[in-house]
Design an enzyme around this catalytic site. Sequence first.
Site, PDB file in Angstrom:
ATOM      1  N   ASP A 232       0.829  -1.217   0.000  1.00 54.68           N
ATOM      2  CA  ASP A 232       0.000   0.000   0.000  1.00 54.68           C
ATOM      3  C   ASP A 232       0.858   1.261   0.000  1.00 54.68           C
ATOM      4  O   ASP A 232       0.629   2.191   0.784  1.00 54.68           O
ATOM      5  CB  ASP A 232      -0.956   0.005   1.198  1.00 54.68           C
TER       6      ASP A 232
ATOM      7  N   HIS B  21       1.023  -8.869   3.504  1.00 58.32           N
ATOM      8  CA  HIS B  21       0.031  -7.788   3.538  1.00 58.32           C
ATOM      9  C   HIS B  21      -1.358  -8.423   3.512  1.00 58.32           C
ATOM     10  O   HIS B  21      -1.970  -8.580   2.463  1.00 58.32           O
ATOM     11  CB  HIS B  21       0.226  -6.846   2.346  1.00 58.32           C
TER      12      HIS B  21
ATOM     13  N   ASN C 192      -3.299  -4.298  -0.993  1.00 59.90           N
ATOM     14  CA  ASN C 192      -4.627  -4.441  -1.582  1.00 59.90           C
ATOM     15  C   ASN C 192      -5.090  -3.173  -2.287  1.00 59.90           C
ATOM     16  O   ASN C 192      -6.004  -3.213  -3.109  1.00 59.90           O
ATOM     17  CB  ASN C 192      -5.646  -4.820  -0.501  1.00 59.90           C
ATOM     18  N   HIS C 193      -4.463  -2.031  -2.004  1.00 61.84           N
ATOM     19  CA  HIS C 193      -4.834  -0.789  -2.679  1.00 61.84           C
ATOM     20  C   HIS C 193      -4.120  -0.639  -4.019  1.00 61.84           C
ATOM     21  O   HIS C 193      -4.679  -0.052  -4.944  1.00 61.84           O
ATOM     22  CB  HIS C 193      -4.513   0.416  -1.785  1.00 61.84           C
TER      23      HIS C 193
END
EC number: 3.1.-.-
Length: 708
Positions: A60, A217, A128-129
Site C-alpha cells: 500500500d 500484507h 490491496n490498494h
Amino acid sequence: MSTADALDDENTFKILVATDIHLGFMEKDAVRGNDTFVTLDEILRLAQENEVDFILLGGDLFHENKPSRKTLHTCLELLRKYCMGDRPVQFEILSDQSVNFGFSKFPWVNYQDGNLNISIPVFSIHGNHDDPTGADALCALDILSCAGFVNHFGRSMSVEKIDISPVLLQKGSTKIALYGLGSIPDERLYRMFVNKKVTMLRPKEDENSWFNLFVIHQNRSKHGSTNFIPEQFLDDFIDLVIWGHEHECKIAPTKNEQQLFYISQPGSSVVTSLSPGEAVKKHVGLLRIKGRKMNMHKIPLHTVRQFFMEDIVLANHPDIFNPDNPKVTQAIQSFCLEKIEEMLENAERERLGNSHQPEKPLVRLRVDYSGGFEPFSVLRFSQKFVDRVANPKDIIHFFRHREQKEKTGEEINFGKLITKPSEGTTLRVEDLVKQYFQTAEKNVQLSLLTERGMGEAVQEFVDKEEKDAIEELVKYQLEKTQRFLKERHIDALEDKIDEEVRRFRETRQKNTNEEDDEVREAMTRARALRSQSEESASAFSADDLMSIDLAEQMANDSDDSISAATNKGRGRGRGRRGGRGQNSASRGGSQRGRADTGLETSTRSRNSKTAVSASRNMSIIDAFKSTRQQPSRNVTTKNYSEVIEVDESDVEEDIFPTTSKTDQRWSSTSSSKIMSQSQVSKGVDFESSEDDDDDPFMNTSSLRRNRR
C-alpha cells in the site's frame, strides 16, 4: 541483540521498515492534501540520515489503484532525491534474480543496473490498494520498477499454488532470506493455506545459517471465519514477520508462542480513518540484523497530523443529562464543546517545539446517545471549529448502543461495529452483496448467478473501475448455463429449465474452485474488453476528427466560391453576404459534408447498439431455438441506409433556423422527415440515454458514445 552487537559494522544489515504509506490519500483536500507526500519525504530522509542498506515496504505505497499524475510525479521526485547517489551498496544478491523478479522486463535488482546510480535500494510488495489489475496485470509499483526506483518482489503468478522463493541477501557474514507475498484476497489465501498450496522455499545450502524475514500484507485481526490469515498458518522456521495492512502501530516485535517467531506490525504512516487504531502514534522501524540476531528500533514520525479521539456515553452522566429535560440538547452541546476544547489544548501542547507537524489536528468525539437522548446538528456545531481542525465535517459521531441477543461463541467487538469504515478494510463490497442476498426475500434471490461471483464482480467494478466486470460475469455464467442445458438435452419447457438451472447453480456453489475459475475467466474477459474498447475508441476518435476536418474544409471552400460569385453578380447591394436565397442554399450546401459524416457516424453507433441490445436480450430459452428463427439484422441496416439519404434542408432546419415563408415550408418538410426517421429508430431496440450512466451492465463503448 545486545548493545555491543548493535554497533554498525560490515556484518550488520540496517533496514528501514515502513508499511501502508497510502500516497495520494485525500490529495484533493485543501487541508490534508499534502500529508502523505510530506510523510514520505520524512521516511526517505530518515533512511538517508541513518545510512540504511535498503528500505523495506510492506505494501500500500499508493492509496489508489490508479494513482494520479501528481501522486506518481511526487513519488518519483522523492525517490530520485533520496535514493540515488554515489554511496555504494554494501550487500549482494545470491539468489536467482530471474526468479525473484521474473515478472519484470528488467529481472534484476536496480542497484546492479549499469544505467542507474542507486544508493538506497527499495524493496516492496504490493498491497490491496495498489495490487495488479487489468489485462496485463500491472500495478503502480510496476511503473516504479520499470523506472528503476523500486524492486517489486513477492508477486504470485498463480492463483492455484504459490511457491514463495526468497531473495537471498548477504552482507559480510550475515545472510538474509527475504520472503514476500503481495496482497491476495483473504478467503482465497486462507483456503490455499488450508489445502497446503502455499510453499516457502528454503536455501539448499546451510539453511540454518539464514535469517528468515517474511513480509506479508493481509488481515491479521479476525474479520470473519476465513477473512484473515491466522499466524499459525505461517511456517515456524521464520524468524521475523513484517505484517502490513493493519494500520495500528505495533512495531515492537511480539513473539508467537506457538510458532516461536516474532511479528512486527509497523502500521500506517498516515491517518486514513477516524478509528481507535489510527489514534496510536505513528512510527517506522530501524531494523538491525547481525547473524541470527535482530534489534528493532522504532523511530517516531514528526510530520504525521495529530489525531485525538474520545468516547462519551450520555447515559453514564445522569447528574448532568436528563432526557426529559427540554434543554438537554443545549447541555449536551456544551459538554461536547468542553471535550473538544480539551483535545485541542492537548494537541497544541504536544505540538510545541515541532515545527514540522501540521497545525490543524484531527479530532473525533464519539457520542453514545442511547437511553432516550436525541442527537443535535453536527454541521451547525462543527462551524465553530472550521479554522481549528482538519476535519470539521465529522468531528462528532453519534451512535446508539443496541443490545444484542445472547449468542454462543466469541463476543462481538462493538468498537468495530460503530466505527465508520472509510477505506473498505472492515466493510467490503463483496460482503455486502453476500449479506444482501442471504437476508433478501425469496422472490428476489438469485436463481442463475452466484452470490460469490456477483460479489467479486461488484468489487472489481467499484474498487478497480472495471466497468465491464458485471456484464462479463453475467454473460459468462449465462453461457455456461446454456451449454449445460444443451448437453443435458432438456425439453424447452420453462418449469424443467428452471429446475435444472437451480440444480446446476447449487452444484457450482459447492465447488468453490470451479467458481473461482469462473470469476477469474470473467474478469479476464472484462479486462481484455476494456483494452479493446480503449484502442477502438482512440482509433474511432481519430477517424471522426479527420472526417470532420475534411467536411469543414469542403464547407469553407464551398462558402468562398459561392460568396465570390454572389459578389460578382449582385454588386455592392449585399456585399459578401449575398442574396437570401443564395445564402440559404449555400449554407445548406456547405453543410452537406457534415450531415453525411454525422449520419454515417450515427448509423454506426446505432448498429453497434442494436447488436449489444440483441445479445443482452438473449435468454436461456433462446438457446434451444434455431438460429434461423432469429430475426435478421440486415433489415434494420436497410432501414438506416434509407434514412441516410436526407436533403440538406434537414440539417439547415436544425442548425440555421429562419423565419421566411420558404424556410417554413422547408421546416414542415424537414419535420415530417425527422418524424419518419424517429419512427424507424423506434422500430429497432432503441435505448434511452437517460439511464445509461447508472447502468453497470451497459457496454463501455455505448457509454462513451452517449457521453459525446
